[in-house]
Each structure stands twice: as structure tokens, then as C-alpha cells.
Scaffold this active site. Structure first.
Site, PDB file in Angstrom:
ATOM      1  N   GLY A   1       1.554   7.665  11.222  1.00  4.72           N
ATOM      2  CA  GLY A   1       0.304   8.042  10.573  1.00  4.72           C
ATOM      3  C   GLY A   1      -0.621   6.843  10.656  1.00  4.72           C
ATOM      4  O   GLY A   1      -0.488   6.014  11.561  1.00  4.72           O
TER       5      GLY A   1
ATOM      6  N   HIS B   1       7.679   7.978  11.903  1.00  9.62           N
ATOM      7  CA  HIS B   1       6.584   8.377  11.000  1.00  9.62           C
ATOM      8  C   HIS B   1       5.333   7.677  11.519  1.00  9.62           C
ATOM      9  O   HIS B   1       5.130   6.480  11.301  1.00  9.62           O
ATOM     10  CB  HIS B   1       6.918   7.948   9.563  1.00  9.62           C
ATOM     11  CG  HIS B   1       5.836   8.255   8.569  1.00  9.62           C
ATOM     12  ND1 HIS B   1       5.990   9.161   7.547  1.00  9.62           N
ATOM     13  CD2 HIS B   1       4.587   7.767   8.439  1.00  9.62           C
ATOM     14  CE1 HIS B   1       4.869   9.230   6.840  1.00  9.62           C
ATOM     15  NE2 HIS B   1       4.006   8.380   7.365  1.00  9.62           N
TER      16      HIS B   1
ATOM     17  N   ASP C   1      -8.946   5.382  13.936  1.00  6.09           N
ATOM     18  CA  ASP C   1      -8.454   6.760  13.961  1.00  6.09           C
ATOM     19  C   ASP C   1      -7.968   7.123  15.354  1.00  6.09           C
ATOM     20  O   ASP C   1      -8.714   7.000  16.331  1.00  6.09           O
ATOM     21  CB  ASP C   1      -9.585   7.704  13.519  1.00  6.09           C
ATOM     22  CG  ASP C   1      -9.063   9.100  13.243  1.00  6.09           C
ATOM     23  OD1 ASP C   1      -8.514   9.725  14.169  1.00  6.09           O
ATOM     24  OD2 ASP C   1      -9.194   9.553  12.088  1.00  6.09           O
TER      25      ASP C   1
ATOM     26  N   ASN D   1       0.615  15.725  15.346  1.00  9.92           N
ATOM     27  CA  ASN D   1      -0.550  16.340  15.998  1.00  9.92           C
ATOM     28  C   ASN D   1      -0.913  15.833  17.384  1.00  9.92           C
ATOM     29  O   ASN D   1      -1.590  16.537  18.130  1.00  9.92           O
ATOM     30  CB  ASN D   1      -1.788  16.148  15.110  1.00  9.92           C
ATOM     31  CG  ASN D   1      -1.648  16.878  13.798  1.00  9.92           C
ATOM     32  OD1 ASN D   1      -1.543  18.092  13.774  1.00  9.92           O
ATOM     33  ND2 ASN D   1      -1.627  16.134  12.705  1.00  9.92           N
TER      34      ASN D   1
ATOM     35  N   HIS E   1       8.185   4.095   3.558  1.00  5.04           N
ATOM     36  CA  HIS E   1       8.207   5.482   4.076  1.00  5.04           C
ATOM     37  C   HIS E   1       9.589   6.121   3.939  1.00  5.04           C
ATOM     38  O   HIS E   1       9.902   7.093   4.638  1.00  5.04           O
ATOM     39  CB  HIS E   1       7.819   5.564   5.573  1.00  5.04           C
ATOM     40  CG  HIS E   1       6.386   5.297   5.868  1.00  5.04           C
ATOM     41  ND1 HIS E   1       5.961   4.673   7.019  1.00  5.04           N
ATOM     42  CD2 HIS E   1       5.256   5.576   5.182  1.00  5.04           C
ATOM     43  CE1 HIS E   1       4.646   4.582   7.026  1.00  5.04           C
ATOM     44  NE2 HIS E   1       4.188   5.124   5.910  1.00  5.04           N
TER      45      HIS E   1
ATOM     46  N   ASN F   1       1.296  11.112  -7.099  1.00  6.07           N
ATOM     47  CA  ASN F   1       1.105   9.929  -6.266  1.00  6.07           C
ATOM     48  C   ASN F   1      -0.172   9.236  -6.752  1.00  6.07           C
ATOM     49  O   ASN F   1      -1.279   9.693  -6.457  1.00  6.07           O
ATOM     50  CB  ASN F   1       0.982  10.369  -4.799  1.00  6.07           C
ATOM     51  CG  ASN F   1       0.936   9.198  -3.847  1.00  6.07           C
ATOM     52  OD1 ASN F   1       0.825   8.044  -4.273  1.00  6.07           O
ATOM     53  ND2 ASN F   1       1.005   9.488  -2.565  1.00  6.07           N
TER      54      ASN F   1
ATOM     55  N   ILE G   1      -0.245  11.427  13.244  1.00  7.39           N
ATOM     56  CA  ILE G   1      -0.224  11.260  14.700  1.00  7.39           C
ATOM     57  C   ILE G   1       1.009  11.944  15.289  1.00  7.39           C
ATOM     58  O   ILE G   1       0.918  12.692  16.271  1.00  7.39           O
ATOM     59  CB  ILE G   1      -0.246   9.753  15.071  1.00  7.39           C
ATOM     60  CG1 ILE G   1      -1.499   9.079  14.502  1.00  7.39           C
ATOM     61  CG2 ILE G   1      -0.160   9.565  16.570  1.00  7.39           C
ATOM     62  CD1 ILE G   1      -1.539   7.558  14.677  1.00  7.39           C
ATOM     63  N   GLY G   2       2.161  11.703  14.674  1.00  8.17           N
ATOM     64  CA  GLY G   2       3.417  12.260  15.193  1.00  8.17           C
ATOM     65  C   GLY G   2       3.405  13.780  15.247  1.00  8.17           C
ATOM     66  O   GLY G   2       3.951  14.385  16.174  1.00  8.17           O
TER      67      GLY G   2
ATOM     68  N   ARG H   1      -7.558   9.843  16.798  1.00  5.64           N
ATOM     69  CA  ARG H   1      -8.329  10.867  17.515  1.00  5.64           C
ATOM     70  C   ARG H   1      -9.474  10.239  18.305  1.00  5.64           C
ATOM     71  O   ARG H   1      -9.719  10.585  19.457  1.00  5.64           O
ATOM     72  CB  ARG H   1      -8.883  11.904  16.532  1.00  5.64           C
ATOM     73  CG  ARG H   1      -7.842  12.899  16.099  1.00  5.64           C
ATOM     74  CD  ARG H   1      -8.305  13.681  14.909  1.00  5.64           C
ATOM     75  NE  ARG H   1      -8.379  12.836  13.719  1.00  5.64           N
ATOM     76  CZ  ARG H   1      -8.308  13.291  12.476  1.00  5.64           C
ATOM     77  NH1 ARG H   1      -8.193  14.573  12.265  1.00  5.64           N
ATOM     78  NH2 ARG H   1      -8.362  12.471  11.453  1.00  5.64           N
TER      79      ARG H   1
ATOM     80  N   ARG I   1       5.740   8.878  -7.278  1.00  5.67           N
ATOM     81  CA  ARG I   1       5.973   8.022  -6.120  1.00  5.67           C
ATOM     82  C   ARG I   1       5.792   6.576  -6.578  1.00  5.67           C
ATOM     83  O   ARG I   1       4.752   6.235  -7.158  1.00  5.67           O
ATOM     84  CB  ARG I   1       4.953   8.358  -5.042  1.00  5.67           C
ATOM     85  CG  ARG I   1       5.120   7.472  -3.858  1.00  5.67           C
ATOM     86  CD  ARG I   1       4.066   7.741  -2.837  1.00  5.67           C
ATOM     87  NE  ARG I   1       4.416   7.049  -1.620  1.00  5.67           N
ATOM     88  CZ  ARG I   1       3.703   7.095  -0.526  1.00  5.67           C
ATOM     89  NH1 ARG I   1       2.608   7.803  -0.483  1.00  5.67           N
ATOM     90  NH2 ARG I   1       4.070   6.425   0.534  1.00  5.67           N
TER      91      ARG I   1
ATOM     92  N   GLU J   1       6.355  14.419   1.554  1.00  8.57           N
ATOM     93  CA  GLU J   1       6.907  13.472   0.582  1.00  8.57           C
ATOM     94  C   GLU J   1       6.848  14.043  -0.831  1.00  8.57           C
ATOM     95  O   GLU J   1       7.734  13.805  -1.644  1.00  8.57           O
ATOM     96  CB  GLU J   1       6.135  12.145   0.672  1.00  8.57           C
ATOM     97  CG  GLU J   1       6.468  11.397   1.959  1.00  8.57           C
ATOM     98  CD  GLU J   1       5.409  10.393   2.382  1.00  8.57           C
ATOM     99  OE1 GLU J   1       4.276  10.830   2.682  1.00  8.57           O
ATOM    100  OE2 GLU J   1       5.707   9.194   2.412  1.00  8.57           O
TER     101      GLU J   1
ATOM    102  N   LYS K   1      -3.042  11.941  -6.946  1.00  9.90           N
ATOM    103  CA  LYS K   1      -2.769  13.193  -6.233  1.00  9.90           C
ATOM    104  C   LYS K   1      -1.633  13.903  -6.946  1.00  9.90           C
ATOM    105  O   LYS K   1      -0.691  13.249  -7.411  1.00  9.90           O
ATOM    106  CB  LYS K   1      -2.321  12.891  -4.795  1.00  9.90           C
ATOM    107  CG  LYS K   1      -3.402  12.316  -3.931  1.00  9.90           C
ATOM    108  CD  LYS K   1      -2.897  12.222  -2.488  1.00  9.90           C
ATOM    109  CE  LYS K   1      -3.716  11.220  -1.715  1.00  9.90           C
ATOM    110  NZ  LYS K   1      -3.036  10.512  -0.682  1.00  9.90           N
TER     111      LYS K   1
ATOM    112  N   ARG L   1      -3.498  -2.209  10.884  1.00  8.27           N
ATOM    113  CA  ARG L   1      -2.509  -3.290  10.701  1.00  8.27           C
ATOM    114  C   ARG L   1      -1.924  -3.714  12.041  1.00  8.27           C
ATOM    115  O   ARG L   1      -1.711  -2.876  12.918  1.00  8.27           O
ATOM    116  CB  ARG L   1      -1.371  -2.812   9.789  1.00  8.27           C
ATOM    117  CG  ARG L   1      -1.770  -2.699   8.340  1.00  8.27           C
ATOM    118  CD  ARG L   1      -0.656  -2.080   7.513  1.00  8.27           C
ATOM    119  NE  ARG L   1      -1.042  -0.772   7.035  1.00  8.27           N
ATOM    120  CZ  ARG L   1      -0.232   0.076   6.396  1.00  8.27           C
ATOM    121  NH1 ARG L   1       1.022  -0.252   6.181  1.00  8.27           N
ATOM    122  NH2 ARG L   1      -0.671   1.245   5.985  1.00  8.27           N
TER     123      ARG L   1
END
Ligand code: ADP
Length: 395
Positions: A210, A208, A283, A335, A180, A9, A332-333, A285, A91, A382, A16, A241
């Protein structure tokens, strides 16, 4: 000889990687290069079952990072020879209408990805840099492209054509592409494996959630609708966004605030979402913490976010004529139990009802016993999906 598949990626300043042994899907090593192409030294970090390290490197380009990585794999005895590498999967952000599936990258495919840079100017060019660096280092190893958009190419025209003059679609390619896709497809496949059902028999809504967030309606095993659009800005509210807003807001700001295209793009992509509404953080959190402490703008940000997820779940259930499985994935989904709880509240009329304890512990299944809709928390992967496609195509 073992089959090893590399999943790549490439970002503008990062690369990555994850190396898998296939078909066992065993992760051998993963890591990343950061700060490529800048004035500072690059940083290289990796982890295996038994080791974890991070070092500074005096390399500057993606090409040098690839050469370093291949030598590192041999030096550390992760690979005995480079021939063990049976394929490299990349990717690629945008596959347009040209790439409805993952593909081996020959000259024509490389040109096709290049042409699509105009639709994804921030992503496709760096994805190509990664592809070219590996092609040069491993000219005989199949390079495979896995596109974020491919899975959504099955959407019906009523879901991807925007109600603006049709010539913009024909001449400019302005339509909903969705993103995604690799993640939505991966978690849907994982869900069906767990349920022992056929993907084609289920109506699935995959969330999804995140930093970037999108929802996908999966009907007959195919993407039927999705919330991101021509670009990954559309649909849900996200970390920074805005998601869908009245388009007239833009012309209003152009006329009354003298904002130009760059300023509007920055406002919608970098200054909105959780950050824009809360005025505090992108974020989730931080937002959850501040909301629990009584910060009203953070609470509002959370309410807008979860309400958009909820209305999209409802819309997709309506479009598909029902829903059998609801999946939560990504940062997020996977955690944030509170977010899942808020997204599912009042959806009992659709057969969606969470079990508070299971939701809290983030079990695989979090619905109440006896409820008709399976609600599942499935970690996305992914990189593994890229390796699976690459292994199949490299065979
Ligand atoms: P992306 O890949 O789009 O950058 P991720 O899938 O990594 O995003 O998700 C990032 C988001 O996940 C952040 O908003 C972060 O706050 C959230 N997140 C991660 N861990 C938790 C957690 N334990 N509780 C709540 N939110 C979390």
C-alpha cells in the site's frame, strides 16, 4: 441478544470505525471522523447497506467523537441498546515484546501500551486516546487491543536482532518488531481457507503493498521474517518512505549537508520512495501512468519498487526453504496488475509464473495452470481481524 463488535482505528486527527455482527462477520456500518482536534469543524461520514452520508460537526476531541458515535448508533436504530455491544477492539501500533497477542485492556495493559509510546511516539498515544474515550463511555464493555507488531513476535532472534552492539537491544529495545501483522495474518488465514489447507502446512510470502508496504515470510503458521523493522521505515521502498538504505548516507548528510535528526527523518519518511525518485507523486497510479508515457524517473521508481519486492520474495523463499503461496494485498497489491507482473517476472525458477489474463482481471488465483506456487490476490481487512480477535476475547 445479538453480538455486536466495534473495531476502532484512532489516528492523530481521525477515528475510523466499523461495526460487525459476530460471528456472522456482517458489516453493519462503517465510517470515520476527520479533522478532530483542529480549529475547523470535524467531518463525520458513514455508510451502511442502504445509506451514505457526510456532515460537518462542531466537536473537537476523540472523546466527543465517541459520545457522538454511540448516540448516532442508537438514533439510527443500528443498536437498540449499548448493551448489544459486546466488545470494542482497538488497533494499537506498537506492542513491543510485552504483547505477543491481542489482549483485553485492563489497568496493567493500559500502562504497558503507555510505556511503549517511546517506541511509537506518533501512534501509540493516539491509540490510547481512543481506548480511554471508549473506556469512559462504556466502562463495562471489554476493550481489546490488537497490535500491528504481535504477529511478528514469533520471529527467531537471528531475524530480529540487528548486528550492532547487543546492549542496544537489551537496554533500548532496539530490534526488528515488524508491522502490518494484522494484515499479514488475516490474508494468510484467508488463503488457507480458500485452499482448504492447514496454515501450519504452508510456506507463505505475503506482500502488503500500500502506501506503506511490507512483506512477511510465514512458516508453520507463524511470522518467520518481515521487511519492516524497528520502525515502519525499514525494508521496501514505499510511497514517501525510503525503506532500507546504507546507514552511512545519514552520517554523510549530517557532516556534509549539516542536516539534523529532524531533517533526516523528514527526508526518509516524507520525501523519499515513489515521491523522491519520481520527483512527481507518491501515488502508484500516477507513477504507472507517467512511466507508461515515457517519464524515465517514474519508470525508475517503479523498477526500484518492484525489484525490492522481488528480491525480498526470493530472500524469504530461501529462508523458508521454499514457497507454496505468494499473496498480494493492500491498495497496490490488490489493484495494480502491472506491479504484480513486474514483481513476479523472472521468478519462474521458484515455481512462480503468472497467467496474464487472470492477473489482469485480478482473480483470486493468478498463477499459470500447472505451476507449483499459488499466487493469490486477497483483499486485506484489518478491521475484520480486529473484530474477530475482540469477539474471541470478549467471550
Ligand atoms: P495505506 O493504507 O497504506 O494508506 P493503501 O492500501 O490504501 O495504503 O494503498 C494506497 C496505494 O494503493 C496508492 O499508492 C494507490 O495508488 C494504490 N492504488 C489504489 N488503487 C489502485 C489502482 N486501481 N491501481 C493502482 N494502484 C492503486
Amino acid at each position: 441478544m445479538p453480538n455486536k463488535i466495534m473495531s476502532i482505528n484512532a489516528g492523530s486527527s481521525s477515528l475510523k470505525f466499523q461495526l460487525f455482527e459476530m460471528p456472522e462477520e456482517k458489516l453493519l456500518v462503517k465510517g470515520l471522523f476527520e479533522r478532530l482536534g483542529g480549529n475547523d469543524e470535524a467531518i463525520f461520514g458513514y455508510s451502511t447497506d442502504s445509506a451514505k452520508e457526510s456532515t460537518q460537526l462542531s466537536i473537537s476531541s476523540h472523546k466527543e467523537a465517541v459520545d457522538f458515535l454511540l448516540k448516532f448508533l442508537i438514533d439510527k436504530n443500528i443498536l437498540e441498546t449499548l448493551e448489544e455491544l459486546k466488545g470494542v477492539g482497538h488497533r494499537v501500533a506498537h506492542g513491543g515484546e510485552e504483547f505477543p497477542k491481542s489482549c483485553v485492556i485492563g489497568i496493567q495493559e493500559e500502562q504497558g501500551i503507555d510505556k511503549l509510546c517511546q517506541l511509537a511516539p506518533l501512534h501509540n498515544p493516539v491509540n490510547l486516546v481512543g481506548i480511554r474515550a471508549f473506556k469512559k463511555a462504556l466502562p463495562d464493555t471489554p476493550q481489546v487491543a490488537v497490535f500491528d507488531t504481535s504477529f511478528h513476535q514469533t520471529m527467531p532472534a537471528k531475524n530480529y536482532v540487528y548486528p550492532i552492539p547487543y546492549t542496544y537491544y537489551e537496554e533500548e529495545g532496539i530490534r526488528k518488531y515488524g508491522f502490518h501483522g494484522t494484515s499479514h495474518q488475516f490474508v494468510a488465514q484467508e488463503a488457507t481457507k480458500e485452499l482448504g489447507e492447514k496454515l501450519t502446512d504452508l510456506k507463505i510470502v505475503s506482500c502488503h503493498l500500500g502506501n506503506g508496504a511490507s512483506i512477511c515470510a510465514i512458516k508453520n503458521g507463524q511470522s518467520f521474517d518481515t521487511s519492516m523493522g524497528f520502525t515502519p521505515l525499514a525494508g521496501l521502498m514505499m510511497g514517501t518512505r525510503c525503506g532500507d538504505i546504507d546507514p552511512s548516507i545519514l552520517t554523510y548528510l549530517m557532516k556534509n549537508k549539516k542536516m539534523d535528526a529532524d531533517a533526516l527523518e523528514a527526508m526518509m519518511n516524507q520525501q523519499s520512495g515513489f515521491l523522491g525518485v519520481s520527483g512527481a507523486s507518491n501515488d502508484s497510479r500516477d507513477i504507472l501512468k507517467r512511466a507508461s508515457e515515457g517519464d524515465t524517473q517514474s519508470q525508475l521508481a517503479l523498477d526500484i519498487f518492484t525489484n525490492r519486492v522481488k528480491t525480498t520474495i526470493g530472500a524469504y523463499a530461501a529462508e523458508m526453504g521454499g514457497i507454496d503461496v505468494l499473496i498480494f494485498t493492500a491498495g497496490i497489491g490488490e489493484n495494480a496488475e502491472k506491479v504484480r507482473e513486474m514483481c513476479c517476472s523472472e521468478l519462474d525458477f521458484l515455481g512462480i509464473k503468472l497467467d496474464a489474463e487472470r492477473n489482469k482481471s485480478g482473480d483470486l488465483f493468478i498463477q499459470q495452470d500447472g505451476k507449483p506456487v499459488y499466487v493469490m490476490v486477497i483483499p486485506t481487512n484489518e478491521e475484520l481481524k480486529i473484530a474477530q480477535d475482540t469477539f474471541e476475547l470478549a467471550k
